[in-house]
Design a protein around this motif. Structure first.
Motif, PDB file in Angstrom:
ATOM      1  N   ASP A  35       0.874  -1.178   0.000  1.00  0.00           N
ATOM      2  CA  ASP A  35       0.000   0.000   0.000  1.00  0.00           C
ATOM      3  C   ASP A  35       0.907   1.222   0.000  1.00  0.00           C
ATOM      4  O   ASP A  35       1.747   1.373   0.894  1.00  0.00           O
ATOM      5  N   ASN A  71     -12.001  -0.421  -6.167  1.00  0.00           N
ATOM      6  CA  ASN A  71     -12.571  -1.284  -7.212  1.00  0.00           C
ATOM      7  C   ASN A  71     -11.851  -1.214  -8.556  1.00  0.00           C
ATOM      8  O   ASN A  71     -11.649  -2.232  -9.218  1.00  0.00           O
ATOM      9  N   ARG A 163     -15.663   6.683  -3.184  1.00  0.00           N
ATOM     10  CA  ARG A 163     -16.933   6.252  -2.593  1.00  0.00           C
ATOM     11  C   ARG A 163     -18.096   7.177  -2.942  1.00  0.00           C
ATOM     12  O   ARG A 163     -19.244   6.847  -2.708  1.00  0.00           O
TER      13      ARG A 163
HETATM   14  N1  LIG Z   1     -16.087  -8.291   1.332  1.00  0.00           N
HETATM   15  C1  LIG Z   1     -16.548  -7.251   1.979  1.00  0.00           C
HETATM   16  O1  LIG Z   1     -17.479  -7.351   2.775  1.00  0.00           O
HETATM   17  C2  LIG Z   1     -15.950  -5.898   1.754  1.00  0.00           C
HETATM   18  C3  LIG Z   1     -16.038  -4.934   2.757  1.00  0.00           C
HETATM   19  C4  LIG Z   1     -15.436  -3.684   2.523  1.00  0.00           C
HETATM   20  C5  LIG Z   1     -14.795  -3.429   1.318  1.00  0.00           C
HETATM   21  N2  LIG Z   1     -14.764  -4.390   0.354  1.00  0.00           N
HETATM   22  C6  LIG Z   1     -14.099  -4.114  -0.938  1.00  0.00           C
HETATM   23  O2  LIG Z   1     -12.702  -4.026  -0.687  1.00  0.00           O
HETATM   24  C7  LIG Z   1     -12.104  -2.983  -1.479  1.00  0.00           C
HETATM   25  C8  LIG Z   1     -11.435  -1.984  -0.551  1.00  0.00           C
HETATM   26  O3  LIG Z   1     -12.430  -1.378   0.245  1.00  0.00           O
HETATM   27  P1  LIG Z   1     -12.068  -0.659   1.620  1.00  0.00           P
HETATM   28  O4  LIG Z   1     -13.346  -0.266   2.234  1.00  0.00           O
HETATM   29  O5  LIG Z   1     -11.098  -1.476   2.398  1.00  0.00           O
HETATM   30  O6  LIG Z   1     -11.347   0.646   1.045  1.00  0.00           O
HETATM   31  P2  LIG Z   1     -10.263   1.551   1.755  1.00  0.00           P
HETATM   32  O7  LIG Z   1     -10.260   2.832   1.017  1.00  0.00           O
HETATM   33  O8  LIG Z   1     -10.470   1.549   3.234  1.00  0.00           O
HETATM   34  O9  LIG Z   1      -8.893   0.756   1.490  1.00  0.00           O
HETATM   35  C9  LIG Z   1      -8.280   0.681   0.219  1.00  0.00           C
HETATM   36  C10 LIG Z   1      -6.773   0.681   0.449  1.00  0.00           C
HETATM   37  O10 LIG Z   1      -6.117   0.523  -0.811  1.00  0.00           O
HETATM   38  C11 LIG Z   1      -4.953   1.344  -0.798  1.00  0.00           C
HETATM   39  N3  LIG Z   1      -4.500   1.601  -2.157  1.00  0.00           N
HETATM   40  C12 LIG Z   1      -4.934   2.557  -3.024  1.00  0.00           C
HETATM   41  N4  LIG Z   1      -4.244   2.463  -4.179  1.00  0.00           N
HETATM   42  C13 LIG Z   1      -3.391   1.427  -4.026  1.00  0.00           C
HETATM   43  C14 LIG Z   1      -2.430   0.815  -4.890  1.00  0.00           C
HETATM   44  N5  LIG Z   1      -2.205   1.266  -6.140  1.00  0.00           N
HETATM   45  N6  LIG Z   1      -1.730  -0.254  -4.420  1.00  0.00           N
HETATM   46  C15 LIG Z   1      -1.937  -0.722  -3.181  1.00  0.00           C
HETATM   47  N7  LIG Z   1      -2.827  -0.175  -2.328  1.00  0.00           N
HETATM   48  C16 LIG Z   1      -3.550   0.875  -2.755  1.00  0.00           C
HETATM   49  C17 LIG Z   1      -5.399   2.574  -0.044  1.00  0.00           C
HETATM   50  O11 LIG Z   1      -4.277   3.302   0.473  1.00  0.00           O
HETATM   51  C18 LIG Z   1      -6.250   1.976   1.063  1.00  0.00           C
HETATM   52  O12 LIG Z   1      -5.472   1.695   2.216  1.00  0.00           O
HETATM   53  C19 LIG Z   1     -13.239  -2.393  -2.296  1.00  0.00           C
HETATM   54  O13 LIG Z   1     -13.217  -3.001  -3.549  1.00  0.00           O
HETATM   55  C20 LIG Z   1     -14.492  -2.779  -1.545  1.00  0.00           C
HETATM   56  O14 LIG Z   1     -15.611  -2.923  -2.385  1.00  0.00           O
HETATM   57  C21 LIG Z   1     -15.288  -5.617   0.554  1.00  0.00           C
END
Ligand SMILES: NC(=O)c1ccc[n+]([C@@H]2O[C@H](COP(=O)([O-])OP(=O)(O)OC[C@H]3O[C@@H](n4cnc5c(N)ncnc54)[C@H](O)[C@@H]3O)[C@@H](O)[C@H]2O)c1
Length: 359
Positions: A35, A71, A163
């Motif tokens: 990250d 996403n 978001r």
């Molecule tokens: N299965 C589930 O119930 C569930 C729950 C929440 C989120 N999600 C999915 O998980 C994904 C992330 O959601 P979230 O809520 O954790 O988002 P978030 O914004 O909290 O976390 C995303 C992370 O990705 C990092 N990031 C951004 N660009 C990057 C890159 N190029 N390389 C590496 N890391 C990078 C960001 O710094 C951040 O820490 C989304 O696709 C969401 O739909 C799934």
């Protein structure tokens, strides 16, 4: 036995859940957090894990990778990793559109490198008990269903740009897709959809509320009431107790399904049948389905490790992820056209083009 070494790309909200599961499951080891931003770096430090700013820097000895980034990055990152021969667990939604997902499905097939999609509910014993009742024929055929997904997300959740954006955020793509996967898993394919949406509460480009209708191959109809701006306990996350550290579980139900033989609600697994003839004047008896507690996220990681080593095939395939996106695309299409949209079954259910229906 050697631990399965799994890295997590994206150390945000769900990345943390995966990292904890990898750490806590006895057969896996957290190989690193990738990250480029501060949240991920802090998570790596907290988990005592190596930290990388890009996944190309991951060590050669990793066995698999969880993709938990925004996403838009899922398909490009999964493509690069599968091309490098590394199995992936990709968070939902698999991608932003069905065509990109179809290419990923084809790549995984061609290379034989497996992919699993993060629809974690399928690893939940509650869903497994419901699925068993359906598969055993005790529920009969789905006639109708009502699903509520009432998610009062705090304003702070929307400080992250994607978001608030159409195409990347919004409860249809982010939350409804779990319901789509659950419905397809329990009752079969969705053939037609209709929807209304509103952004009145938050005023972002993307919707905050939607009412969605699904028609299934067997003729069953399901209505879904969805919002990220309304108060009420009626949603899977706040009733199933899957992630109590984030979502305290309340004693309410989120899903009600009516079959030709029984009525079933979730997550309480109430299972209603008539005490005698199938007749609304005859009393019904609730004999709840039985289940044993199990952490869905740990089970997901156990399963992913088994997939990596070829001991199990993915429970939620890349084809499933693509099919779920095809339904979301059809819902978007129905919204844009303000009329029902049909989903034609295509090979692997992957790249279907929704068709608006003239009624
Ligand atoms: N299965 C589930 O119930 C569930 C729950 C929440 C989120 N999600 C999915 O998980 C994904 C992330 O959601 P979230 O809520 O954790 O988002 P978030 O914004 O909290 O976390 C995303 C992370 O990705 C990092 N990031 C951004 N660009 C990057 C890159 N190029 N390389 C590496 N890391 C990078 C960001 O710094 C951040 O820490 C989304 O696709 C969401 O739909 C799934």
């Amino acid at each position: 036995m050697k631990h399965t070494r799994i890295a997590v790309i994206g150390g945000g909200a769900i990345g943390r859940t995966h990292a904890v599961a990898i750490r806590d499951y006895a057969g896996t080891e957290l190989a690193g957090i990738v990250d480029p931003f501060e949240t991920g770096k802090a998570l790596a430090a907290e988990m005592d894990s190596p930290h990388f700013t890009k996944f190309e820097d991951l060590p050669d000895d990793i066995d698999g990778v969880v993709i938990a980034t925004p996403n838009a990055l899922h398909v490009p990152q999964a493509t690069a990793l599968i091309e490098a021969g590394i199995p992936v667990l990709v968070e939902k939604p698999l991608g932003e559109n069905a065509a990109a997902c179809a290419d990923l499905v084809a790549l995984s097939k061609r290379t034989g490198v497996p992919g699993l999609v993060g629809h974690h509910r399928r690893h939940n014993p509650i869903v497994q008990a419901a699925k068993q009742a359906v598969d055993q024929g005790r529920f009969g055929t789905l006639v109708s269903g009502t699903i509520a997904a009432t998610l009062a997300k705090p304003d702070s959740y929307f400080t992250v740009d994607w978001r608030r954006e159409k195409g990347a955020g919004g409860p249809i793509l982010i939350n409804l897709i779990h319901e789509i996967d659950l419905v397809r898993h329990l009752f079969g394919e969705i053939t037609e959809v209709f929807a209304l949406a509103s952004n009145r509460q938050r005023g972002f480009d993307v919707e905050d509320t939607a009412a969605v209708m699904l028609k299934l191959t067997g003729g069953g109809l399901i209505t879904i009431s969805l919002t990220d701006a309304g108060v009420g306990p009626w949603c899977w996350d706040t009733t199933a107790g899957e992630n109590p550290a984030r979502f305290p579980a309340m004693p309410a139900v989120s899903h009600m399904f009516s079959g030709t033989k029984a009525g079933m609600s979730l997550p309480d697994l109430a299972f209603w049948t008539h005490d005698g003839a199938r007749d609304w004047t005859v009393p019904q008896v609730n004999t709840p389905l039985e289940t044993a507690p199990q952490d869905s996220y740990i089970e997901q990681i156990r399963h992913f490790a088994a997939v990596i080593h070829g001991r199990e095939t993915p429970r939620i395939t890349l084809e499933d992820g693509a099919a779920n996106i095809a339904v979301i695309e059809a819902i978007r299409h129905a919204l844009a056209e303000n009329r029902p949209a049909r989903i034609d079954p295509l090979p692997q259910n992957a790249a279907s083009e929704p068709k608006a229906m003239m009624e």
